[in-house]
Enzyme design. Structure first.
Site, PDB file in Angstrom:
ATOM      1  N   GLY A  85       0.843  -1.196   0.000  1.00  0.00           N
ATOM      2  CA  GLY A  85       0.000   0.000   0.000  1.00  0.00           C
ATOM      3  C   GLY A  85       0.871   1.236   0.000  1.00  0.00           C
ATOM      4  N   CYS A 108       5.529  -5.955   1.392  1.00  0.00           N
ATOM      5  CA  CYS A 108       5.856  -4.540   1.241  1.00  0.00           C
ATOM      6  C   CYS A 108       5.282  -3.721   2.418  1.00  0.00           C
ATOM      7  CB  CYS A 108       5.375  -4.038  -0.125  1.00  0.00           C
ATOM      8  SG  CYS A 108       6.074  -2.448  -0.542  1.00  0.00           S
ATOM      9  N   TYR A 109       4.263  -2.891   2.193  1.00  0.00           N
ATOM     10  CA  TYR A 109       3.681  -2.166   3.329  1.00  0.00           C
ATOM     11  C   TYR A 109       3.212  -3.156   4.407  1.00  0.00           C
ATOM     12  CZ  TYR A 109       0.745   0.808   6.208  1.00  0.00           C
ATOM     13  OH  TYR A 109       0.205   1.465   7.270  1.00  0.00           O
ATOM     14  N   HIS A 129       7.503  -7.617  -4.022  1.00  0.00           N
ATOM     15  CA  HIS A 129       6.166  -8.073  -4.437  1.00  0.00           C
ATOM     16  C   HIS A 129       6.260  -9.426  -5.151  1.00  0.00           C
ATOM     17  CE1 HIS A 129       3.766  -4.475  -3.530  1.00  0.00           C
ATOM     18  NE2 HIS A 129       4.905  -3.831  -3.729  1.00  0.00           N
ATOM     19  N   GLU A 144       3.907 -11.242  -6.072  1.00  0.00           N
ATOM     20  CA  GLU A 144       2.739 -11.495  -6.929  1.00  0.00           C
ATOM     21  C   GLU A 144       2.919 -11.013  -8.365  1.00  0.00           C
ATOM     22  OE1 GLU A 144       2.908  -9.728  -4.240  1.00  0.00           O
ATOM     23  OE2 GLU A 144       2.025  -7.750  -4.444  1.00  0.00           O
ATOM     24  N   GLY A 202     -25.785 -13.516 -24.554  1.00  0.00           N
ATOM     25  CA  GLY A 202     -24.919 -14.329 -25.409  1.00  0.00           C
ATOM     26  C   GLY A 202     -23.462 -14.149 -25.017  1.00  0.00           C
ATOM     27  N   GLY A 203     -23.173 -13.211 -24.104  1.00  0.00           N
ATOM     28  CA  GLY A 203     -21.816 -13.048 -23.603  1.00  0.00           C
ATOM     29  C   GLY A 203     -21.491 -14.178 -22.630  1.00  0.00           C
ATOM     30  N   VAL A 204     -20.190 -14.371 -22.381  1.00  0.00           N
ATOM     31  CA  VAL A 204     -19.772 -15.513 -21.571  1.00  0.00           C
ATOM     32  C   VAL A 204     -20.351 -15.439 -20.148  1.00  0.00           C
ATOM     33  CG1 VAL A 204     -17.789 -16.730 -20.601  1.00  0.00           C
ATOM     34  CG2 VAL A 204     -17.669 -15.820 -22.907  1.00  0.00           C
ATOM     35  N   ASP A 205     -20.309 -14.255 -19.522  1.00  0.00           N
ATOM     36  CA  ASP A 205     -20.710 -14.172 -18.112  1.00  0.00           C
ATOM     37  C   ASP A 205     -22.189 -14.497 -17.910  1.00  0.00           C
ATOM     38  OD1 ASP A 205     -18.135 -13.323 -17.914  1.00  0.00           O
ATOM     39  OD2 ASP A 205     -18.631 -11.202 -17.669  1.00  0.00           O
ATOM     40  N   LYS A 226     -12.535 -13.532 -14.358  1.00  0.00           N
ATOM     41  CA  LYS A 226     -12.987 -13.871 -15.720  1.00  0.00           C
ATOM     42  C   LYS A 226     -12.497 -15.260 -16.185  1.00  0.00           C
ATOM     43  CE  LYS A 226     -14.855 -12.377 -19.640  1.00  0.00           C
ATOM     44  NZ  LYS A 226     -16.175 -11.740 -19.725  1.00  0.00           N
TER      45      LYS A 226
END
Ligand code: XMP
Length: 519
Positions: free
Chosen positions: A58, A85-86, A176, A178, A230-233, A375
């Site tokens: 942060g 980190c922070y 970091h 990640e 019709g979208g994936v989600d 996603k």
């Protein structure tokens, strides 16, 4: 409360990359949630029952009076804690060490950590070649360890780059792990979750089972309505809910006349015929295109489409006798509450189209079975549910559809040309095996005509611009580097196969400064 999975709690102090911590952990099949430091209290901790805790990075300074602090009791839970980190600095500060800022303490970008002692379970598989590259981004650093801690690795500007109090299960690193620029970062997380006792029980098969049980418990014998685009989600949400409650679900597909070539037919065929979802297909293209006539302002287009969509959807919901719940494909990144130190409202770049406003207006509750997923996890769930790979890998398509790919006034003629040009372009991309490398590719029709020569005659026709971008989340994007041969062949095909087009541009703009869609 008992939970179906082992859970890890990430306490967010506002780092730009906190979401990446969650990504790395989910890749290790560890269920985790991100919560802002100031939203976690004793009751929350008891209910969440974390098996381990990570304190994120942060922008603050731990020694300042107004510094954000971890919730009381976090170091008394008896579970391993990892500070990044922070997170490291605040851990030292809270446990009796010292943090300093000022001249000579900053380190931004690539740095190399040298081991001082590598007999630490957190470092299994690290330091094989002596030093390891890591990514640093800190102004302050720890200048004195808290009692009980020892140092296991140093870098030129971070004498306490890797520290731990093994007896208490506290680990803290200044860099970091990640981010991709810490090449062995994923290994560090793997070691941490292993030493914390996680068994990797977060799988899509188990998620599917739990989600179905949860949906059944929430809905009871109520009725659910879902706007299927019709979208994936929305599709994955609909198929999952259908598996849970069958015909208590009704899907409504509103065709606003702004879909791509054959898209409406394909969506209906797939969901009604192949999946037997109860699906109402409403063709309202005349209503939408009529209302859009003469409108060229992008926000006015978006608002018109949003308003009509809600009207049509509401009418359909009434026609089936109403519903108790509205299903939405909300994802985890939409839910994570961001920690803001600067405050202040952000500027509206575009009014995004969704069915917001409806649940309260119609007295419906929300069902959002994808709220905990990223996603790519939604895609994995789609595969788990047996949706075809070609469908799951589809590029995103915006709610307002082709309206925002047709800058200026929308006419049926322009939409027709755009649909054909887009189909040729996407066919080219698929034929060259590039579709899955690209985040989003589409054609747009420009609000101008230009002069050309075809055969021996003069033409005065529309110009089409093609666009392709790479991206991780749509927030930033880079232009896809097609070869000149691909671009040349695509130009020739579009002009030869689509009547009414005599010029093709390639859109070179990244995001920022552009947005992905033109409007
Ligand atoms: P922009 O154009 O803002 O788009 O860079 C980022 C991503 O969002 C999609 N997009 C939308 N999706 N409703 C949606 O569901 C919308 O109103 C909308 N506008 C843009 C866009 O296609 C890209 O993937």
């Amino acid at each position: 409360m008992t939970h179906p999975h082992q859970r890890l709690l990430i306490i967010d102090f506002g780092s730009q990359v906190t979401q990446l911590i969650a990504r790395r952990l989910r890749e290790l099949k560890v269920y985790c949630e991100i919560h802002p430091f100031n939203r976690v209290d004793g009751a929350f901790l008891q209910d969440f029952a974390p098996k381990a805790v990570i304190l994120s990075g942060g922008p603050a300074s731990a020694y300042r009076e107004d510094a954000p602090m971890p919730p009381a009791g976090i170091f008394d839970l008896g579970v391993p804690v990892l500070g990044i980190c922070y997170g490291q600095q605040v851990m030292m500060h809270c446990l009796g060490g010292r943090v300093e800022g000022g001249h000579g303490t900053a380190e931004f970008g690539r740095a190399f950590v040298t081991p001082t002692d590598d007999r630490l379970a957190l470092l299994d598989g690290w330091f094989a070649t002596g030093t390891e590259q890591v990514w640093m981004s800190h102004g302050d650093h720890v200048s004195q360890l808290a009692p009980g801690f020892a140092v296991y690795g140093t870098s030129p500007n971070a004498p306490f780059a890797i520290t731990a109090d093994v007896a208490r299960g506290f680990y803290a690193v200044q860099f970091h792990p990640e981010v991709h620029h810490t090449p062995k970062g994923a290994k560090l997380y793997e070691n941490f979750v292993r030493l914390a006792g996680f068994t990797g029980d977060w799988t899509m098969a188990s998620y599917r089972e739990d989600a179905i049980a949860k949906i059944r418990a929430q809905i009871g014998d109520g009725k659910v309505i879902c706007a299927l685009s019709g979208g994936v989600d929305s599709s994955v949400a609909a198929v999952l809910i259908h598996e849970a409650i069958g015909d208590q679900l009704t899907c409504v597909f509103v065709d606003h006349g702004l879909m791509r070539l054959n898209e409406a037919e394909e969506v209906v065929a797939m969901f009604r015929d192949a999946y037997s979802l109860p699906l109402i297909h409403v063709d309202e293209s005349a209503l939408f295109l009529g209302a859009l006539e003469g409108i060229s302002d992008p926000e006015a287009k978006r608002k018109t489409i949003g308003r009509l969509f809600i009207e049509v959807f509401e009418k359909q919901a009434k026609a089936i006798g109403g519903a108790d719940f509205l299903a939405q494909g909300t994802l985890y990144p939409d839910v994570i509450e961001s920690v803001s130190f600067a405050g202040g409202p952000s500027v509206t770049i575009k009014s995004h189209h969704n069915v917001g406003g409806l649940p309260e207006k119609m007295g419906m509750k929300l069902v959002e079975p994808l709220r905990e997923l990223f996603k790519d996890e939604v895609r994995a769930l789609g595969r788990e549910l047996g949706l075809p790979a070609r469908f799951i890998g589809r590029h995103p398509f915006p709610g307002p559809g082709l309206a925002i790919r047709c800058p200026g006034e929308i006419t049926r003629e322009k939409l027709d040309i755009l649909r054909k040009a887009d189909a040729v372009y996407i066919d080219q991309i698929r034929k060259h095996g590039l579709y899955d490398e690209i985040w989003q590719a589409f054609a747009t029709i420009l609000p101008m005509k230009t002069v050309g020569v075809m055969g021996d005659g003069r033409t005065y026709d529309y110009a089409v611009a093609i666009r392709a971008v790479t991206s991780v989340d749509g927030m930033t994007a880079d232009t896809y580097p097609f070869s000149p041969e691909f671009l040349g062949e695509t130009m020739t095909r579009i002009i030869n196969e689509v009547k009414g087009v005599n010029r093709v541009f390639y859109d070179l703009t990244s995001k920022p400064p552009g947005t992905i869609e033109l409007e």
